[in-house]
Scaffold this active site. Structure first.
Site, short mmCIF file in Angstrom:
data_model
loop_
_atom_site.label_atom_id
_atom_site.label_comp_id
_atom_site.label_asym_id
_atom_site.label_seq_id
_atom_site.Cartn_x
_atom_site.Cartn_y
_atom_site.Cartn_z
N ASP A 227 19.32 47.67 33.51
CA ASP A 227 19.01 46.24 33.68
C ASP A 227 17.98 46.10 34.79
O ASP A 227 18.08 46.76 35.82
CB ASP A 227 20.29 45.45 34.02
CG ASP A 227 20.15 43.97 33.72
OD1 ASP A 227 19.27 43.33 34.33
OD2 ASP A 227 20.91 43.46 32.89
N LEU B 78 20.66 44.70 24.50
CA LEU B 78 20.88 43.27 24.78
C LEU B 78 19.87 42.71 25.77
O LEU B 78 19.83 41.49 25.97
CB LEU B 78 22.29 43.03 25.33
CG LEU B 78 23.43 43.09 24.31
CD1 LEU B 78 23.96 44.51 24.16
CD2 LEU B 78 24.57 42.17 24.71
N TYR C 297 10.58 32.32 21.59
CA TYR C 297 11.76 33.20 21.62
C TYR C 297 12.20 33.56 20.19
O TYR C 297 12.41 34.73 19.87
CB TYR C 297 12.87 32.49 22.40
CG TYR C 297 14.23 33.17 22.41
CD1 TYR C 297 14.42 34.41 23.01
CD2 TYR C 297 15.33 32.52 21.86
CE1 TYR C 297 15.68 34.99 23.04
CE2 TYR C 297 16.59 33.09 21.90
CZ TYR C 297 16.77 34.32 22.48
OH TYR C 297 18.02 34.89 22.52
N LYS D 177 12.07 37.33 18.70
CA LYS D 177 13.29 37.97 18.19
C LYS D 177 13.14 38.32 16.70
O LYS D 177 13.64 39.34 16.23
CB LYS D 177 14.51 37.07 18.41
CG LYS D 177 15.01 37.06 19.86
CD LYS D 177 15.78 38.34 20.19
CE LYS D 177 16.49 38.24 21.53
NZ LYS D 177 17.25 39.44 21.88
N1 LIG Z 1 24.25 33.97 25.26
C1 LIG Z 1 23.93 33.49 24.05
O1 LIG Z 1 24.37 32.43 23.64
C2 LIG Z 1 23.04 34.29 23.12
C3 LIG Z 1 22.73 33.73 21.88
C4 LIG Z 1 21.90 34.43 21.03
C5 LIG Z 1 21.43 35.68 21.37
N2 LIG Z 1 21.73 36.20 22.59
C6 LIG Z 1 21.20 37.54 22.90
O2 LIG Z 1 22.22 38.29 23.53
C7 LIG Z 1 21.66 39.14 24.51
C8 LIG Z 1 22.36 38.93 25.85
O3 LIG Z 1 22.18 37.58 26.26
P1 LIG Z 1 22.92 36.97 27.53
O4 LIG Z 1 23.31 35.60 27.20
O5 LIG Z 1 23.93 37.93 28.04
O6 LIG Z 1 21.69 36.85 28.54
P2 LIG Z 1 21.51 37.40 30.03
O7 LIG Z 1 20.21 36.86 30.52
O8 LIG Z 1 22.73 37.09 30.83
O9 LIG Z 1 21.41 38.96 29.80
C9 LIG Z 1 20.19 39.61 29.55
C10 LIG Z 1 20.04 40.70 30.58
O10 LIG Z 1 18.85 41.42 30.29
C11 LIG Z 1 18.23 41.75 31.53
N3 LIG Z 1 16.81 41.98 31.28
C12 LIG Z 1 15.85 41.10 30.96
N4 LIG Z 1 14.67 41.71 30.81
C13 LIG Z 1 14.90 43.04 31.03
C14 LIG Z 1 14.07 44.19 31.02
N5 LIG Z 1 12.77 44.10 30.76
N6 LIG Z 1 14.66 45.38 31.27
C15 LIG Z 1 15.98 45.49 31.54
N7 LIG Z 1 16.80 44.42 31.57
C16 LIG Z 1 16.27 43.21 31.32
C17 LIG Z 1 18.50 40.55 32.43
O11 LIG Z 1 18.39 40.88 33.80
C18 LIG Z 1 19.92 40.18 32.02
O12 LIG Z 1 20.87 40.84 32.84
C19 LIG Z 1 20.17 38.82 24.54
O13 LIG Z 1 19.49 39.76 23.75
C20 LIG Z 1 20.07 37.46 23.90
O14 LIG Z 1 18.82 37.26 23.29
C21 LIG Z 1 22.53 35.53 23.48
#
Ligand SMILES: NC(=O)c1ccc[n+]([C@@H]2O[C@H](COP(=O)([O-])OP(=O)(O)OC[C@H]3O[C@@H](n4cnc5c(N)ncnc54)[C@H](O)[C@@H]3O)[C@@H](O)[C@H]2O)c1
Length: 323
Positions: free
Chosen positions: A31, A76, A149, A153
């Protein structure tokens, strides 16, 4: 099994890390902490089977080495949030497309299973509810940054499936509005943590639009179980919706949060233009078809919105006490 997870310090990722460790796997979290939370990593930092790497998925050499040294990858890491799309569209596009390209290319090279977290946003404003995985994507103009976004995706999904055509074992998961403990109220966060934070602080809950737009809010533990189940060979090459079919209007959500948190806050309706600038487009409804979730991943979401909100509010209250 040796598992690599990107975005492991984030909301969903940190729950996946804990569940994988609980099941006895050896886990490496990668991360860049752009939206990660040290607290979530600290919760597992002493675990003998966990390693944390503070770096980025944009570092292709590191990614390649890590993928080679693990049995499978949960990808993720992402730059997300509607506000991010509107304010930093380039960061959203680069962060999501280049990172996923690095991960998918290395998984292909080293023949490792990839589980990719995509989003219900890819369906855009398709009016035909509910969405089966082969439904059309209906997105707005490229001048509307909100769609950056969903577009990034969707490119990621195409890339994963293109590698799949060449032999990569890959599963694409489309999450529908995940919420739960650890979803914190940053400006880029979803609606539930924002409402809970405001309710507990007795501040006004700001509903964007008229509040009649609905979402299917899915509790994080259901999401985690389904995500890990995607390692199964039966899910190879599949795109699968991860969500509940319980539809909730944002207005109703605001009222429920106020009731469950015994809050005296009021609700204010804010026009989209005021919240996100001119030309913003929202999607009125987003409901998944969950046949594949049930038949391929053998998962049916179990946690109701009320139960999930109670747990989430309790977590936010604890956070406020610790602050
Ligand atoms: N939470 C939701 O409702 C939701 C809905 C649809 C899809 N998603 C997908 O689920 C996944 C997790 O989402 P989340 O809600 O936990 O978001 P989040 O922002 O809490 O988690 C994403 C993590 O990725 C890390 N990150 C970002 N860019 C990075 C990079 N270049 N290298 C390494 N780490 C990096 C961030 O620091 C963060 O900790 C994502 O792929 C998101 O697109 C989430």
């Amino acid at each position: 099994m040796k598992v690599l997870i990107t975005g492991g310090a984030g909301f969903v990722g940190s729950h996946v890390v804990e569940e994988l460790l609980r099941r006895g796997h050896q886990v490496t979290s990668l991360d860049d902490m752009s939206n990660g939370n040290e607290e979530f990593i600290n919760a597992v930092s002493d675990h003998p089977n966990h390693t944390f790497i503070h770096d980025t998925v944009l570092n292709d050499e590191l990614v390649d080495e890590l993928v080679d040294n693990h049995d499978c990858v949960f990808h993720l890491a992402a730059v997300l949030g509607v506000k991010n799309c509107v304010e930093n569209p380039r960061k959203v596009i680069d962060g999501n497309i280049i990172g996923t390209r690095n991960i998918a290319a290395s998984c292909m090279k080293w023949n490792k299973k990839l589980v990719f977290s995509s989003t219900s946003e890819v369906y855009g404003k398709n009016p035909n509810i509910p969405f089966s995985e082969d439904a059309d994507r209906v997105l707005g103009a490229t001048t509307v940054h909100r769609w950056s976004y969903a577009t990034a995706k969707a490119i990621d999904e195409h890339l994963c499936l293109a590698y799949g055509k060449e032999g990569l074992r890959v599963t694409v998961l489309r999450y529908f509005n995940i919420y739960g403990p650890r979803s914190v109220a940053t400006p880029y966060a979803g609606v539930i943590p924002r409402f809970i934070d405001a309710a507990l602080s007795h501040e006004t809950l700001r509903v964007f639009g008229n509040g009649l737009q609905t979402r299917c809010f899915t509790y994080v533990y259901d999401c985690v179980e389904a995500t890990i189940a995607a390692l199964s060979a039966a899910a190879d090459g599949e795109v699968i919706n991860i969500g509940t079919t319980e539809e909730t209007a944002i207005k109703q959500l605001a009222e429920t949060v106020l009731r469950l948190s015994n809050s005296t806050s009021s609700i204010e309706y804010v026009p989209y233009e005021e919240a996100y600038g001119p030309g913003y487009e929202d999607t009125p409804k987003r409901v998944p078809v969950t046949t594949k979730l049930q038949t391929i991943l053998h998962h049916t979401p179990r946690v109701s919105l009320i139960d999930g909100l109670k747990e989430t509010i309790a977590w936010h209250e604890q956070q406020q006490r610790n602050a």
